[in-house]
Design an enzyme around this catalytic site. Structure first.
Site, PDB file in Angstrom:
ATOM      1  N   GLY A   1      73.423 -21.214 -37.009  1.00 12.41           N
ATOM      2  CA  GLY A   1      72.574 -21.108 -36.130  1.00 12.41           C
ATOM      3  C   GLY A   1      72.567 -21.665 -35.164  1.00 12.41           C
ATOM      4  O   GLY A   1      71.949 -21.869 -34.572  1.00 12.41           O
TER       5      GLY A   1
ATOM      6  N   GLY B   1      79.917 -23.026 -35.700  1.00  9.91           N
ATOM      7  CA  GLY B   1      80.750 -21.979 -36.477  1.00  9.91           C
ATOM      8  C   GLY B   1      81.039 -21.274 -34.786  1.00  9.91           C
ATOM      9  O   GLY B   1      81.768 -21.741 -33.845  1.00  9.91           O
ATOM     10  N   ARG B   2      80.258 -20.290 -34.989  1.00 11.40           N
ATOM     11  CA  ARG B   2      81.309 -19.330 -33.809  1.00 11.40           C
ATOM     12  C   ARG B   2      81.251 -19.668 -32.332  1.00 11.40           C
ATOM     13  O   ARG B   2      82.454 -19.045 -31.845  1.00 11.40           O
ATOM     14  CB  ARG B   2      80.083 -18.191 -34.246  1.00 11.40           C
ATOM     15  CG  ARG B   2      79.953 -17.215 -34.845  1.00 11.40           C
ATOM     16  CD  ARG B   2      79.290 -16.010 -35.407  1.00 11.40           C
ATOM     17  NE  ARG B   2      79.140 -15.039 -36.459  1.00 11.40           N
ATOM     18  CZ  ARG B   2      78.039 -15.415 -37.422  1.00 11.40           C
ATOM     19  NH1 ARG B   2      77.196 -16.385 -36.733  1.00 11.40           N
ATOM     20  NH2 ARG B   2      78.820 -14.819 -38.241  1.00 11.40           N
TER      21      ARG B   2
ATOM     22  N   GLY C   1      88.223 -19.662 -41.354  1.00 13.06           N
ATOM     23  CA  GLY C   1      89.880 -19.516 -41.194  1.00 13.06           C
ATOM     24  C   GLY C   1      90.317 -18.356 -40.575  1.00 13.06           C
ATOM     25  O   GLY C   1      89.067 -17.542 -39.590  1.00 13.06           O
TER      26      GLY C   1
ATOM     27  N   HIS D   1      75.748 -19.617 -44.447  1.00 15.44           N
ATOM     28  CA  HIS D   1      77.337 -19.205 -44.046  1.00 15.44           C
ATOM     29  C   HIS D   1      77.545 -18.120 -42.543  1.00 15.44           C
ATOM     30  O   HIS D   1      78.355 -17.026 -42.447  1.00 15.44           O
ATOM     31  CB  HIS D   1      77.870 -18.611 -44.924  1.00 15.44           C
ATOM     32  CG  HIS D   1      79.513 -18.260 -45.373  1.00 15.44           C
ATOM     33  ND1 HIS D   1      80.086 -18.527 -46.349  1.00 15.44           N
ATOM     34  CD2 HIS D   1      81.359 -17.893 -44.758  1.00 15.44           C
ATOM     35  CE1 HIS D   1      81.471 -18.998 -46.211  1.00 15.44           C
ATOM     36  NE2 HIS D   1      82.077 -18.097 -44.952  1.00 15.44           N
TER      37      HIS D   1
ATOM     38  N   ARG E   1      73.014 -22.998 -31.793  1.00 11.22           N
ATOM     39  CA  ARG E   1      73.736 -22.452 -29.939  1.00 11.22           C
ATOM     40  C   ARG E   1      73.434 -23.129 -29.250  1.00 11.22           C
ATOM     41  O   ARG E   1      73.970 -23.099 -28.230  1.00 11.22           O
ATOM     42  CB  ARG E   1      72.949 -21.368 -29.789  1.00 11.22           C
ATOM     43  CG  ARG E   1      73.008 -19.996 -31.041  1.00 11.22           C
ATOM     44  CD  ARG E   1      74.583 -19.375 -31.410  1.00 11.22           C
ATOM     45  NE  ARG E   1      75.165 -18.403 -32.306  1.00 11.22           N
ATOM     46  CZ  ARG E   1      75.334 -18.705 -33.103  1.00 11.22           C
ATOM     47  NH1 ARG E   1      76.061 -20.505 -33.666  1.00 11.22           N
ATOM     48  NH2 ARG E   1      76.021 -18.234 -34.339  1.00 11.22           N
TER      49      ARG E   1
ATOM     50  N   ASP F   1      75.082 -26.201 -40.892  1.00  9.06           N
ATOM     51  CA  ASP F   1      75.580 -25.098 -40.071  1.00  9.06           C
ATOM     52  C   ASP F   1      74.467 -23.964 -40.094  1.00  9.06           C
ATOM     53  O   ASP F   1      73.854 -23.856 -41.179  1.00  9.06           O
ATOM     54  CB  ASP F   1      76.857 -25.203 -40.017  1.00  9.06           C
ATOM     55  CG  ASP F   1      77.438 -24.265 -41.495  1.00  9.06           C
ATOM     56  OD1 ASP F   1      76.041 -23.874 -41.793  1.00  9.06           O
ATOM     57  OD2 ASP F   1      78.992 -24.108 -41.854  1.00  9.06           O
TER      58      ASP F   1
ATOM     59  N   LYS G   1      79.440 -27.122 -50.071  1.00 13.32           N
ATOM     60  CA  LYS G   1      78.743 -26.138 -48.725  1.00 13.32           C
ATOM     61  C   LYS G   1      78.365 -24.855 -49.015  1.00 13.32           C
ATOM     62  O   LYS G   1      79.042 -23.904 -49.586  1.00 13.32           O
ATOM     63  CB  LYS G   1      79.911 -26.100 -47.756  1.00 13.32           C
ATOM     64  CG  LYS G   1      79.755 -25.236 -46.986  1.00 13.32           C
ATOM     65  CD  LYS G   1      80.766 -25.349 -45.827  1.00 13.32           C
ATOM     66  CE  LYS G   1      80.906 -23.950 -44.330  1.00 13.32           C
ATOM     67  NZ  LYS G   1      80.614 -22.905 -44.660  1.00 13.32           N
TER      68      LYS G   1
HETATM   69  C1  FNR Z   1      84.488 -18.645 -41.128  1.00 10.04           C
HETATM   70  N1  FNR Z   1      82.847 -19.910 -42.381  1.00 10.04           N
HETATM   71  C2  FNR Z   1      83.469 -20.022 -43.096  1.00 10.04           C
HETATM   72  N2  FNR Z   1      83.240 -21.093 -43.666  1.00 10.04           N
HETATM   73  C3  FNR Z   1      83.925 -21.072 -44.931  1.00 10.04           C
HETATM   74  O1  FNR Z   1      83.291 -21.927 -45.642  1.00 10.04           O
HETATM   75  N3  FNR Z   1      85.532 -21.052 -45.170  1.00 10.04           N
HETATM   76  C4  FNR Z   1      85.652 -20.058 -44.170  1.00 10.04           C
HETATM   77  O2  FNR Z   1      87.428 -19.447 -44.495  1.00 10.04           O
HETATM   78  C5  FNR Z   1      85.157 -19.376 -43.331  1.00 10.04           C
HETATM   79  N4  FNR Z   1      85.498 -18.762 -42.688  1.00 10.04           N
HETATM   80  C6  FNR Z   1      84.528 -18.865 -41.091  1.00 10.04           C
HETATM   81  C7  FNR Z   1      85.419 -17.438 -40.353  1.00 10.04           C
HETATM   82  C8  FNR Z   1      84.455 -16.970 -39.592  1.00 10.04           C
HETATM   83  C9  FNR Z   1      85.309 -16.057 -38.462  1.00 10.04           C
HETATM   84  C10 FNR Z   1      83.191 -17.308 -38.922  1.00 10.04           C
HETATM   85  C11 FNR Z   1      82.253 -17.234 -37.513  1.00 10.04           C
HETATM   86  C12 FNR Z   1      82.607 -17.921 -39.717  1.00 10.04           C
HETATM   87  C13 FNR Z   1      81.670 -19.951 -41.794  1.00 10.04           C
HETATM   88  C14 FNR Z   1      81.689 -21.567 -41.142  1.00 10.04           C
HETATM   89  O3  FNR Z   1      81.628 -22.590 -41.794  1.00 10.04           O
HETATM   90  C15 FNR Z   1      79.677 -21.927 -40.644  1.00 10.04           C
HETATM   91  O4  FNR Z   1      79.381 -21.939 -41.723  1.00 10.04           O
HETATM   92  C16 FNR Z   1      79.167 -20.394 -40.128  1.00 10.04           C
HETATM   93  O5  FNR Z   1      80.473 -19.821 -38.898  1.00 10.04           O
HETATM   94  C17 FNR Z   1      78.149 -21.526 -39.469  1.00 10.04           C
HETATM   95  O6  FNR Z   1      76.971 -19.998 -38.692  1.00 10.04           O
HETATM   96  P1  FNR Z   1      77.494 -20.314 -36.929  1.00 10.04           P
HETATM   97  O7  FNR Z   1      77.143 -21.631 -36.318  1.00 10.04           O
HETATM   98  O8  FNR Z   1      78.688 -19.336 -36.652  1.00 10.04           O
HETATM   99  O9  FNR Z   1      76.222 -19.707 -36.418  1.00 10.04           O
END
Ligand code: FNR
Length: 375
Positions: free
Chosen positions: A303, A324-325, A83, A270, A305, A301, A246
């Site tokens: 972790g 993600g991040r 988001g 998440h 990197r 997903d 998910k």
């Molecule tokens: C998310 N994630 C997430 N998941 C989802 O299904 N809907 C959403 O709106 C969001 N929003 C969101 C915002 C931000 C800033 C982050 C960092 C993450 C979770 C995302 O889809 C995912 O599962 C994780 O980010 C994966 O982990 P890594 O790759 O960040 O370690």
């Protein structure tokens, strides 16, 4: 202006993102729930998995294309739904859409997106996958799904691991809210990052458009318990394309999702943002794969990197992976060129790792490439 030639890995973009973003925004992206144990465990568990180098094979012609849910992709990783991505840089959603079209990978579009669904779909077409949160009851969840279907979306990601917004200490301490609450500490934070603040003001402060379009405001702390097994049945009846569930970490839930006619599950914690005591997603992945057998599609997903993490996740039973991040940090670090750089780094990383482990095709990756996986 950041020179992207100085970016070599996901740590570099994270570090640059921290310098460029107000603390409030950086912490929203990087933060997790509770004591942030789960997020650390995600990375640690990946580090503990070892791949087995193989020698003397002809690995000169390697190919990263792969298929998932009937779609052909040019690489085995996409972008997780997130988001408020435009908080990283103006038009981040559209920049990601363009990359997903050009590099041919799937891109999750969050219910909390600040860009209109049609605008994204116009760019990336079938590669844009709509992510649904059921935050205001089943009816409004089904309405959102119908809206996405009308906008042309064919693949739906139903996120089920947020029955309630979690307590994230960084967000609580920083007073992070959507829309922003502006107190003294937020004003000081934003004014110490004038470039970001100016660019964001000029582009317009991002707001979750999809949710504001409907009657219901998006309350990040609200219950999102509309997503129940009964809801899944109703969703299955109205959604014509593929549905991925998910946020699955339990074998029982995985099996039940399959029985409910879901097309795939997405193993994820998440990114450690929901339950701090949750296991690392990569640790439950092989258990779920074992329980479901070889055929049922699994996305993954949490972790990842670097490219070797992607190969590890595929070896542990995923058919496709998501980031993600690292994606958001790359956009914060250097906008479109930053995203392009991190995507090409991950691609190249996988390519090199495949050569080291003697593999030339993505579908050759299985548990035999793991150290300890040899017979
Ligand atoms: C998310 N994630 C997430 N998941 C989802 O299904 N809907 C959403 O709106 C969001 N929003 C969101 C915002 C931000 C800033 C982050 C960092 C993450 C979770 C995302 O889809 C995912 O599962 C994780 O980010 C994966 O982990 P890594 O790759 O960040 O370690």
């Amino acid at each position: 202006m950041v020179n992207v030639d100085k970016i070599f890995d996901s740590n570099d973009v994270k570090w640059l993102s921290q310098k460029k973003l107000p603390k409030l925004i950086y912490d929203f992206i990087e933060g997790a729930t509770g004591r942030e144990v789960a997020v650390k465990q995600n990375l640690k568990s990946f580090d503990e998995i070892k791949l087995l180098p193989r020698s003397l094979r002809d690995v000169s012609k390697r190919n990263l294309t792969t298929e998932f849910l009937g779609q052909k992709f040019d690489q085995p990783f996409g972008i997780s739904p997130m988001g408020m991505c435009n908080l990283t840089c103006p038009k981040a959603d559209l920049i990601m859409a363009k990359a997903s079209k050009e590099r041919n990978f799937p891109h999750g579009i969050s219910t909390a997106t600040s860009t209109r669904l049609e605008e994204i779909h116009n760019i990336s077409d079938k590669n844009a996958w709509f992510q649904l949160y059921v935050f205001a009851g089943a009816e409004s969840g089904l309405d959102l799904a119908k809206k996405a279907q009308l906008a042309g979306y064919e693949t739906l990601i139903l996120t089920v691991d947020v029955p309630q917004g979690s307590r994230r200490m960084r967000e609580l301490r920083n007073g992070f809210q959507v829309p922003f609450k502006m107190g003294l500490s937020q004003i000081l934070d934003l004014s110490s990052h004038p470039l970001w603040s100016l660019k964001t003001l000029i582009a317009g402060i991002p707001k979750p458009v999809l949710i504001n379009e409907s009657e219901d405001r998006f309350d990040r702390k609200a219950l999102r318990i509309g997503a129940t097994w009964e809801f899944l049945d109703k969703l299955r009846l109205i959604w014509k394309g593929k549905i991925i569930v998910k946020g699955i970490l339990s074998v029982d839930d995985a099996k039940r999702a399959r029985s409910a006619g879901m097309d795939a599950i997405w193993v994820s914690n998440h990114g450690g943002r929901q339950l701090d005591a949750a296991p690392a997603a990569i640790e439950v992945l092989p258990i779920i794969r074992d329980a479901l057998g070889d055929e049922f599609p699994i996305a993954f997903d949490s972790g990842i990197r670097d490219g070797s993490d992607i190969v590890k996740a595929l070896a542990k039973g995923a058919n496709f992976t998501f980031l993600g991040r690292p994606i958001l940090h790359s956009l914060a670090a250097a906008g479109g060129p930053g995203l392009e750089k991190i995507l090409s780094i991950f691609y190249e990383d996988i390519n090199v790792v495949m050569a080291q482990i003697g593999i030339i095709k993505i579908d050759e990756i299985n548990s035999s490439v793991l150290s300890g996986g040899q017979g």
